[in-house]
Write a protein that holds these residues in place. Structure first.
Motif, PDB file in Angstrom:
ATOM      1  N   THR A 124      -3.340  -6.216  -2.272  1.00  0.00           N
ATOM      2  CA  THR A 124      -3.945  -7.527  -2.513  1.00  0.00           C
ATOM      3  C   THR A 124      -3.003  -8.436  -3.285  1.00  0.00           C
ATOM      4  O   THR A 124      -2.845  -9.624  -2.953  1.00  0.00           O
ATOM      5  CB  THR A 124      -5.269  -7.369  -3.285  1.00  0.00           C
ATOM      6  N   ARG A 125      -2.376  -7.889  -4.320  1.00  0.00           N
ATOM      7  CA  ARG A 125      -1.452  -8.694  -5.127  1.00  0.00           C
ATOM      8  C   ARG A 125      -0.349  -9.291  -4.278  1.00  0.00           C
ATOM      9  O   ARG A 125      -0.049 -10.486  -4.348  1.00  0.00           O
ATOM     10  CB  ARG A 125      -0.837  -7.832  -6.238  1.00  0.00           C
TER      11      ARG A 125
ATOM     12  N   VAL B  17      -0.085  -9.591  -0.984  1.00  0.00           N
ATOM     13  CA  VAL B  17      -0.540 -10.456   0.102  1.00  0.00           C
ATOM     14  C   VAL B  17      -0.885 -11.844  -0.428  1.00  0.00           C
ATOM     15  O   VAL B  17      -0.524 -12.863   0.179  1.00  0.00           O
ATOM     16  CB  VAL B  17      -1.749  -9.828   0.823  1.00  0.00           C
ATOM     17  N   VAL B  18      -1.565 -11.907  -1.558  1.00  0.00           N
ATOM     18  CA  VAL B  18      -1.906 -13.206  -2.141  1.00  0.00           C
ATOM     19  C   VAL B  18      -0.633 -13.963  -2.519  1.00  0.00           C
ATOM     20  O   VAL B  18      -0.491 -15.163  -2.228  1.00  0.00           O
ATOM     21  CB  VAL B  18      -2.815 -13.019  -3.368  1.00  0.00           C
ATOM     22  N   GLY B  19       0.307 -13.260  -3.156  1.00  0.00           N
ATOM     23  CA  GLY B  19       1.559 -13.914  -3.522  1.00  0.00           C
ATOM     24  C   GLY B  19       2.334 -14.389  -2.309  1.00  0.00           C
ATOM     25  O   GLY B  19       2.882 -15.503  -2.301  1.00  0.00           O
ATOM     26  N   GLY B  20       2.395 -13.556  -1.263  1.00  0.00           N
ATOM     27  CA  GLY B  20       3.096 -13.943  -0.056  1.00  0.00           C
ATOM     28  C   GLY B  20       2.452 -15.138   0.632  1.00  0.00           C
ATOM     29  O   GLY B  20       3.141 -16.039   1.124  1.00  0.00           O
ATOM     30  N   ALA B  21       1.129 -15.151   0.680  1.00  0.00           N
ATOM     31  CA  ALA B  21       0.420 -16.269   1.304  1.00  0.00           C
ATOM     32  C   ALA B  21       0.682 -17.574   0.560  1.00  0.00           C
ATOM     33  O   ALA B  21       0.888 -18.632   1.182  1.00  0.00           O
ATOM     34  CB  ALA B  21      -1.083 -15.973   1.343  1.00  0.00           C
TER      35      ALA B  21
ATOM     36  N   ALA C 296       0.827  -1.206   0.000  1.00  0.00           N
ATOM     37  CA  ALA C 296       0.000   0.000   0.000  1.00  0.00           C
ATOM     38  C   ALA C 296       0.864   1.260   0.000  1.00  0.00           C
ATOM     39  O   ALA C 296       0.545   2.250  -0.667  1.00  0.00           O
ATOM     40  CB  ALA C 296      -0.923  -0.002   1.212  1.00  0.00           C
ATOM     41  N   LEU C 297       1.980   1.225   0.733  1.00  0.00           N
ATOM     42  CA  LEU C 297       2.861   2.388   0.792  1.00  0.00           C
ATOM     43  C   LEU C 297       3.485   2.685  -0.567  1.00  0.00           C
ATOM     44  O   LEU C 297       3.514   3.834  -1.017  1.00  0.00           O
ATOM     45  CB  LEU C 297       3.963   2.156   1.822  1.00  0.00           C
ATOM     46  N   SER C 298       3.961   1.657  -1.230  1.00  0.00           N
ATOM     47  CA  SER C 298       4.567   1.868  -2.544  1.00  0.00           C
ATOM     48  C   SER C 298       3.547   2.372  -3.550  1.00  0.00           C
ATOM     49  O   SER C 298       3.838   3.229  -4.386  1.00  0.00           O
ATOM     50  CB  SER C 298       5.206   0.571  -3.047  1.00  0.00           C
ATOM     51  N   ALA C 299       2.320   1.870  -3.461  1.00  0.00           N
ATOM     52  CA  ALA C 299       1.267   2.331  -4.371  1.00  0.00           C
ATOM     53  C   ALA C 299       0.891   3.768  -4.072  1.00  0.00           C
ATOM     54  O   ALA C 299       0.640   4.565  -4.986  1.00  0.00           O
ATOM     55  CB  ALA C 299       0.042   1.424  -4.248  1.00  0.00           C
TER      56      ALA C 299
END
Length: 247
Positions: free
Chosen positions: A221-222, A224-228, A206-209
Motif C-alpha cells: 500500500t505504501r 503504490v500510493v507513493g508511486g501513484a 509485497a515481495l520485499s515484505a
C-alpha cells in the motif's frame, strides 16, 4: 505436535526461517540493493516517461527521455551503493584493526570490559566472567567484535556486489514502464502505464515484505500510493508545460 528437527546445516535447537546462519548481512544487502533498485527504476523512469507523454505524443521524445533516465539512474544507483558500502566496510576495517591492537596491548582490561558488557545484558558477575572467558578462549577477536561493536567477521558486504545488484535491478525495473508507455496506442499508453507500474510496485513491495517477514499489505500500500502520487504529479506537470508550449 511434531518437534522441529535441525537440518544438517542448521545448528540444534534453532527454528527454520530465523536468521541464525552466517552471511546474513551479505544476503540482506543484496536484497536491499535489489529491491530498492527495482523500485527506483520503476518509479523514476515511469515518472519521466509519463511526464513527457503528458507534454507530447512523440514516441521518439518519450524513448529518448526514458533511456536517459534509465542510464543516468542505473549509474547513479550503482555508484551510490558502491560508495556507501565501501565507506561502511572501511569504517568496520578500521574498528577491527583498533580492537585487535587493544587486545594485544592489554588483554586483561579487554576481558574485564567484555565481562562488564555481559553484566549489562543481565548476567550475574560470575556468569558474565565465565561467559567472557569461554568466548575469549574460542575466538577472542570475534567475541569482542560481536559484543562491543556488533560486527561479525566474514559477514562483510562487497561494494561491487551491491553496486551490480543495484544497477541491474534498476535497469530491469526501468524497462517495464518504458515498454508500457511505448507499446500501446497513443490514446491508451498513459492509463496502461499507470496500471502496469502500480501493479509492479505492489508486487515488489509485497515481495520485499514477505522476505523480510513484515506486513505485505502495508508495504504494498505504501509504495503504490507513493508511486501513484509521483506519476500523477509528473503527468500533470508535463500536460501543463506541453499546453503552454503548444499555445
Amino acid at each position: 505436535m511434531t518437534n522441529h528437527q535441525a537440518s544438517p546445516t542448521e545448528p540444534p535447537n534453532q527454528h527454520s526461517g530465523e536468521p541464525h546462519r552466517g552471511g546474513l548481512a551479505q544476503r540482506l544487502n543484496w536484497l536491499r540493493a535489489g529491491v530498492l533498485g527495482a523500485n527506483d527504476g520503476i518509479i523514476s523512469v515511469a515518472a519521466i516517461v509519463v511526464g513527457v507523454a503528458g507534454a507530447t505524443s512523440s514516441s521518439t521524445q518519450i524513448l529518448t527521455a526514458g533511456v536517459a533516465g534509465l542510464v543516468g539512474g542505473a549509474v547513479s544507483m550503482s555508484l551510490g551503493e558502491y560508495v556507501s558500502v565501501s565507506s561502511q566496510r572501511d569504517s568496520e576495517n578500521a574498528l577491527i584493526a583498533k580492537e585487535r591492537l587493544e587486545l594485544e596491548a592489554d588483554p586483561d582490561a579487554e576481558l574485564a570490559e567484555l565481562t562488564g558488557l555481559y553484566e549489562a545484558q543481565g548476567l550475574t558477575p560470575d556468569t558474565a566472567r565465565r561467559v567472557a572467558e569461554e568466548m575469549t578462549a574460542h575466538d577472542v577477536l570475534a567475541a569482542h567484535l560481536a559484543t562491543e561493536l556488533h560486527i561479525e567477521q566474514g559477514d562483510g558486504v562487497s561494494p561491487w556486489h551491491a553496486a551490480f545488484a543495484s544497477g541491474v535491478s534498476f535497469t530491469v525495473g526501468a524497462v517495464l514502464p518504458m515498454a508500457a508507455i511505448l507499446l500501446p496506442t497513443v490514446s491508451t499508453r498513459v492509463p496502461i502505464t499507470f496500471a502496469v507500474v502500480l501493479v509492479a510496485l505492489a508486487l515488489t513491495g509485497a515481495l520485499s515484505a514477505y522476505i523480510g517477514g513484515s506486513s505485505r499489505w502495508r508495504a504494498a500500500t505504501r509504495i503504490v500510493v507513493g508511486g501513484a502520487l509521483a506519476l500523477t504529479a509528473t503527468f500533470l506537470i508535463g500536460a501543463l508545460l506541453g499546453a503552454r508550449v503548444s499555445g
